[in-house]
Design an enzyme around this catalytic site. Sequence first.
Site, short mmCIF file in Angstrom:
data_model
loop_
_atom_site.label_atom_id
_atom_site.label_comp_id
_atom_site.label_asym_id
_atom_site.label_seq_id
_atom_site.Cartn_x
_atom_site.Cartn_y
_atom_site.Cartn_z
N ASP A 68 0.84 -1.20 0.00
CA ASP A 68 0.00 0.00 0.00
C ASP A 68 0.87 1.25 0.00
O ASP A 68 2.10 1.17 0.12
CB ASP A 68 -0.97 -0.02 1.19
CG ASP A 68 -0.27 -0.21 2.53
OD1 ASP A 68 0.97 -0.16 2.57
OD2 ASP A 68 -0.97 -0.40 3.53
N ASN B 273 -7.56 -0.17 13.96
CA ASN B 273 -8.99 -0.24 13.65
C ASN B 273 -9.32 -1.49 12.82
O ASN B 273 -10.44 -1.60 12.32
CB ASN B 273 -9.45 1.04 12.92
CG ASN B 273 -8.81 1.17 11.53
OD1 ASN B 273 -8.06 0.30 11.10
ND2 ASN B 273 -9.13 2.25 10.83
N HIS C 45 -7.74 -2.50 10.02
CA HIS C 45 -7.47 -2.46 8.57
C HIS C 45 -6.32 -3.38 8.19
O HIS C 45 -5.45 -3.68 9.00
CB HIS C 45 -7.28 -1.03 8.04
CG HIS C 45 -6.02 -0.34 8.43
ND1 HIS C 45 -5.95 1.01 8.64
CD2 HIS C 45 -4.76 -0.79 8.62
CE1 HIS C 45 -4.73 1.36 8.94
NE2 HIS C 45 -3.98 0.28 8.94
N GLU D 131 -9.91 -0.06 4.74
CA GLU D 131 -10.44 0.50 5.97
C GLU D 131 -11.81 -0.10 6.31
O GLU D 131 -12.56 -0.49 5.41
CB GLU D 131 -10.61 2.02 5.81
CG GLU D 131 -9.29 2.77 5.65
CD GLU D 131 -8.60 3.06 6.97
OE1 GLU D 131 -8.49 2.15 7.81
OE2 GLU D 131 -8.15 4.21 7.15
C1 GLP Z 1 -0.30 1.38 8.07
C2 GLP Z 1 0.29 0.65 6.89
C3 GLP Z 1 -0.14 -0.80 6.96
C4 GLP Z 1 0.33 -1.36 8.30
C5 GLP Z 1 -0.38 -0.65 9.42
C6 GLP Z 1 0.08 -1.05 10.81
O1 GLP Z 1 -1.64 1.61 7.85
N1 GLP Z 1 -0.09 1.26 5.66
O2 GLP Z 1 0.42 -1.53 5.89
O3 GLP Z 1 0.11 -2.73 8.35
O4 GLP Z 1 -0.15 0.72 9.30
O5 GLP Z 1 1.23 -0.33 11.16
P1 GLP Z 1 2.11 -0.60 12.43
O6 GLP Z 1 2.81 -1.89 12.20
O7 GLP Z 1 3.10 0.56 12.48
O8 GLP Z 1 1.21 -0.63 13.60
#
Ligand code: GLP
Length: 242
Positions: A70, A139, A141, A146
Site C-alpha cells: 500500500d 482499527n 485495517h 479501511e
Molecule cells: C499502516 C500501513 C499498513 C500497516 C499498518 C500497521 O496503515 N499502511 O500496511 O500494516 O499501518 O502499522 P504498524 O505496524 O506501524 O502498527
Amino acid sequence: MTDLQPVVCDTAEAMSRQAADLIVSLLREDPSLLLCAATGSTPTRTYELLLERYRAEPGLFDRMRVLKLDEWYELEMEHPGTCEAYLQRHLLGPLGIGAERYAGFDSRAPDSDAECARIRTWLADQGGIGLCILGIGRNGHLGLNEPGESLPPHAHLAELREETRRHPMLVDASERPRHGLTLGMAEILQSRRILLLVSGAGKREILARLLASPVTTALPASFLHLHPAVTLLCDREAARGN
Ligand code: GLP
C-alpha cells in the site's frame, strides 16, 4: 471459535525471528518467491533479520520479487514517510532488489484507477503473491482496506480514517494524506500464504476482536478467517488476555 490460531512468541524479537525463518524457508522452496510487503513498525525487525541472512548467504535473495502492499496517496515519493521510502530503506536497498524485481503504487500517480490497474496487471503477469506479509491497523485495517459498510474487492484508492491518518509514519508530513492506494482483499486473499504479524500492547484489543469476529467489512482483517494458509504470529504483549 476460529481457525486463526495465533502463535504466541515471548517477545517481538522472537516473533520477528520466526517470521524471518518462515520467509527464508519459503525462499528455499521457491527462490523467485513474490513477497508482498507491508510497512509500519511491526515488520521492521523481520526485514532487518533478512539482511543478516543476506550477509551470511548473499545468493539467497537473488531472485526474490517484491510488491508493495500500500501507499499514502499524494505524499511525494521522496518523502521519508512514504511506504516506498520505508521499503527502500529496510528491504529493497539492503537486499539489492532493483526495479526489475519490484513494483509498487506511485503515490503521485495522476490517475489512481489507472495506477491500480497497472499494479493488478503487473501482479497477474508475475503469477500472484507467494507470501503476503501483513500488519494490522488498530482499527482492523489490512493494507489500507479501511473498516466500512463495504469493501472494494480489488486494488483501489481508499479514503483514510482519522486514526489511520495519525499513523506515526506520517508524523513529518506537512499535510497528512486523506487517501491511500492499497491492494484489495481479493489480491490479498489470492496470496498462496499469508503472514500476519501483531505485536505490542497497543494491538491487544484489536487482536482480541479479530479472533472473536465473524467475517465483516467492519473489521477487514476478519476476512483472513476465509484463507486456508494464514500464519498469525504475535508477541505475548499483544496476546495477553486473549
Ligand atoms: C499502516 C500501513 C499498513 C500497516 C499498518 C500497521 O496503515 N499502511 O500496511 O500494516 O499501518 O502499522 P504498524 O505496524 O506501524 O502498527
